[in-house]
Write a protein that holds these residues in place. Structure first.
Motif, PDB file in Angstrom:
ATOM      1  N   THR A 256       1.765   7.528  -2.823  1.00 27.36           N
ATOM      2  CA  THR A 256       1.293   6.937  -1.566  1.00 27.36           C
ATOM      3  C   THR A 256      -0.196   6.625  -1.643  1.00 27.36           C
ATOM      4  O   THR A 256      -0.648   5.546  -1.254  1.00 27.36           O
ATOM      5  N   LYS A 257      -0.963   7.573  -2.170  1.00 25.93           N
ATOM      6  CA  LYS A 257      -2.410   7.358  -2.302  1.00 25.93           C
ATOM      7  C   LYS A 257      -2.711   6.276  -3.339  1.00 25.93           C
ATOM      8  O   LYS A 257      -3.644   5.484  -3.175  1.00 25.93           O
ATOM      9  N   LEU A 258      -1.921   6.239  -4.418  1.00 28.23           N
ATOM     10  CA  LEU A 258      -2.104   5.198  -5.430  1.00 28.23           C
ATOM     11  C   LEU A 258      -1.860   3.820  -4.826  1.00 28.23           C
ATOM     12  O   LEU A 258      -2.632   2.881  -5.051  1.00 28.23           O
ATOM     13  N   LYS A 259      -0.785   3.684  -4.063  1.00 26.06           N
ATOM     14  CA  LYS A 259      -0.494   2.396  -3.403  1.00 26.06           C
ATOM     15  C   LYS A 259      -1.652   1.986  -2.490  1.00 26.06           C
ATOM     16  O   LYS A 259      -2.058   0.820  -2.467  1.00 26.06           O
ATOM     17  N   GLN A 260      -2.193   2.943  -1.744  1.00 29.25           N
ATOM     18  CA  GLN A 260      -3.280   2.630  -0.825  1.00 29.25           C
ATOM     19  C   GLN A 260      -4.534   2.195  -1.583  1.00 29.25           C
ATOM     20  O   GLN A 260      -5.199   1.217  -1.205  1.00 29.25           O
ATOM     21  N   ARG A 261      -4.859   2.884  -2.672  1.00 24.90           N
ATOM     22  CA  ARG A 261      -6.041   2.547  -3.455  1.00 24.90           C
ATOM     23  C   ARG A 261      -5.890   1.162  -4.089  1.00 24.90           C
ATOM     24  O   ARG A 261      -6.848   0.384  -4.153  1.00 24.90           O
ATOM     25  N   LEU A 262      -4.690   0.856  -4.581  1.00 23.82           N
ATOM     26  CA  LEU A 262      -4.444  -0.467  -5.149  1.00 23.82           C
ATOM     27  C   LEU A 262      -4.605  -1.544  -4.081  1.00 23.82           C
ATOM     28  O   LEU A 262      -5.211  -2.594  -4.323  1.00 23.82           O
ATOM     29  N   SER A 263      -4.067  -1.285  -2.905  1.00 21.39           N
ATOM     30  CA  SER A 263      -4.178  -2.249  -1.807  1.00 21.39           C
ATOM     31  C   SER A 263      -5.639  -2.454  -1.418  1.00 21.39           C
ATOM     32  O   SER A 263      -6.070  -3.588  -1.155  1.00 21.39           O
ATOM     33  N   ASP A 264      -6.411  -1.380  -1.386  1.00 21.67           N
ATOM     34  CA  ASP A 264      -7.836  -1.475  -1.031  1.00 21.67           C
ATOM     35  C   ASP A 264      -8.597  -2.346  -2.021  1.00 21.67           C
ATOM     36  O   ASP A 264      -9.592  -2.987  -1.673  1.00 21.67           O
ATOM     37  N   GLN A 265      -8.113  -2.374  -3.276  1.00 16.48           N
ATOM     38  CA  GLN A 265      -8.764  -3.173  -4.310  1.00 16.48           C
ATOM     39  C   GLN A 265      -8.096  -4.541  -4.497  1.00 16.48           C
ATOM     40  O   GLN A 265      -8.359  -5.237  -5.475  1.00 16.48           O
ATOM     41  N   ASN A 266      -7.215  -4.882  -3.530  1.00 15.94           N
ATOM     42  CA  ASN A 266      -6.509  -6.182  -3.566  1.00 15.94           C
ATOM     43  C   ASN A 266      -5.697  -6.372  -4.850  1.00 15.94           C
ATOM     44  O   ASN A 266      -5.591  -7.474  -5.390  1.00 15.94           O
ATOM     45  N   ILE A 267      -5.117  -5.285  -5.330  1.00 15.68           N
ATOM     46  CA  ILE A 267      -4.210  -5.336  -6.480  1.00 15.68           C
ATOM     47  C   ILE A 267      -2.796  -5.154  -5.939  1.00 15.68           C
ATOM     48  O   ILE A 267      -2.495  -4.118  -5.340  1.00 15.68           O
ATOM     49  N   ASN A 268      -1.962  -6.137  -6.142  1.00 14.96           N
ATOM     50  CA  ASN A 268      -0.669  -6.168  -5.439  1.00 14.96           C
ATOM     51  C   ASN A 268       0.503  -5.632  -6.252  1.00 14.96           C
ATOM     52  O   ASN A 268       1.663  -5.945  -5.952  1.00 14.96           O
TER      53      ASN A 268
END
Length: 367
Positions: free
Chosen positions: A232-244
């Protein structure tokens, strides 16, 4: 059911029949059709035994025993034109017998099936390939067992009992098998009637959530909660960096989380001795994908900046490319304080790995 005649722009009605009318037998015919085509039940199942009678102190035998993609046991009971009154009780007995089967017992049962009906093979390797798991992650029969009924007609006492069991967290599906004929041709329709396919996923999710909260051991619950928290945290961090990469993927409590691109699946993985990123080919029996990718190994590694492991996984349908970051003996992937450290490694590593491998994968697939 109707047969379409495109030439005449018309339809012709098929005649609904009984299995007995067509001299179709339960074991010799319907059971064999399911054993050879388990996907007719709407999911990927691996048949591991038929006419299984390996129960202590009883000579009873179940029709088909299968493994689903989560490693759970599925008891499949077939009846022809009528379920009879006792089919639910019969299946519940078989399910209770199977509930205590261990990894080694299941592998032994499947090996016996391969030797008897498939001309041999390696049961353990087949299971690992089917489940897309490494050997250290192989855990069978972890969750409650499931029951599938296949019949033409269900008595009211059967459907009433099935619905009650469903409401009490027993996973049961009922499929109706209907034979049809037209002239000398015979047809078979299989449709799920309980629960209705449209509501099945919701019901299963609700039951799984309740079951997890009620029955999981503290140790398992803690491990799975931490894995879910990591992803869950990994998904959020990726989203914050605009990595889809994981935008369309739900966080689960498994030891890996990935996204598919054509013939491959890019995944973040946590193992006992390392965390890794990988490109996994689940269907590469002839090793065409991994061999073609290996031809570009030098270019990929130059782009990535590190040496990668290209695994043909000979003897399996799968192959993969991986890069590992070892876990030292004093580390533990389930310890919450390591979560951010792993995420900090996962994100840039997968970004480099993806950018180095995916352009080559595209060319390989196009060719």
């Amino acid at each position: 059911m109707y047969r379409i005649n495109k030439d005449k722009n018309n339809i012709a009605k098929l005649e609904e029949r009984l299995f007995s009318d067509l001299k179709i037998r339960e074991r010799e015919n319907l059971q064999e059709w399911i054993a050879k085509n388990p996907d007719m039940l709407g999911e990927d199942l691996l048949i591991i035994q038929k006419e299984f009678d390996g129960f202590n102190d009883t000579h009873e035998r179940l029709d088909l025993l299968a493994i689903d993609k989560e490693g759970g046991l599925v008891i499949i009971e077939n009846k022809l034109d009528d379920t009879g009154r006792d089919v639910v009780w019969q299946a519940l007995k078989y399910t209770s017998y199977c509930s205590t089967l261990t990894n080694q017992q299941i592998i032994k049962i499947y090996q016996s099936y391969l030797n008897s009906y498939e001309g041999g093979g390696n049961a353990k390797e087949n299971l690992l390939e089917f489940l897309e798991r490494d050997e250290e992650d192989l855990l069978l029969n972890k969750n409650d067992q499931r029951i599938i009924f296949v019949a033409n007609k269900y008595r009211k006492e059967v459907t009433s009992t099935v619905l009650w069991l469903l409401a009490h967290d027993i996973q049961i599906q009922c499929f109706r098998a209907i034979p049809y004929t037209m002239a000398d041709e015979a047809f078979l329709q299989i449709e799920q009637i309980i629960p209705l396919p449209e509501t099945r996923e919701f019901m299963i999710d609700a039951m799984e959530k309740e079951k997890e909260e009620r029955s999981k051991s503290m140790a398992v619950a803690e491990t799975e909660a931490r894995m879910l928290d990591l992803w869950t945290k990994l998904k959020q961090r990726l989203s914050d960096q605009n990595i889809n990469y994981l935008d369309r993927v739900s966080a689960k409590h498994y030891f890996d989380l990935g996204f598919s691109k054509g013939s491959g699946r890019f995944a973040f993985c946590v193992g006992r001795d390392s965390v890794r990123v990988e490109l996994y080919f689940s269907n590469d029996p002839e090793k065409l994908l991994i061999d073609e990718m290996s031809k570009h190994k030098e270019k990929i590694e130059q782009q990535f900046g590190n040496e990668l492991v290209f695994e043909r996984l000979d003897g399996k349908k799968a192959s993969r490319i991986r890069y590992d970051r070892p876990i030292s003996p004093n580390e533990n992937y389930s310890v919450s304080e390591n979560r951010d450290e792993y995420i900090d490694w996962f994100i840039p590593t997968m970004k480099q790995f993806y950018e180095a491998t995916y352009p080559i994968l595209e060319k390989v697939q196009n060719n």
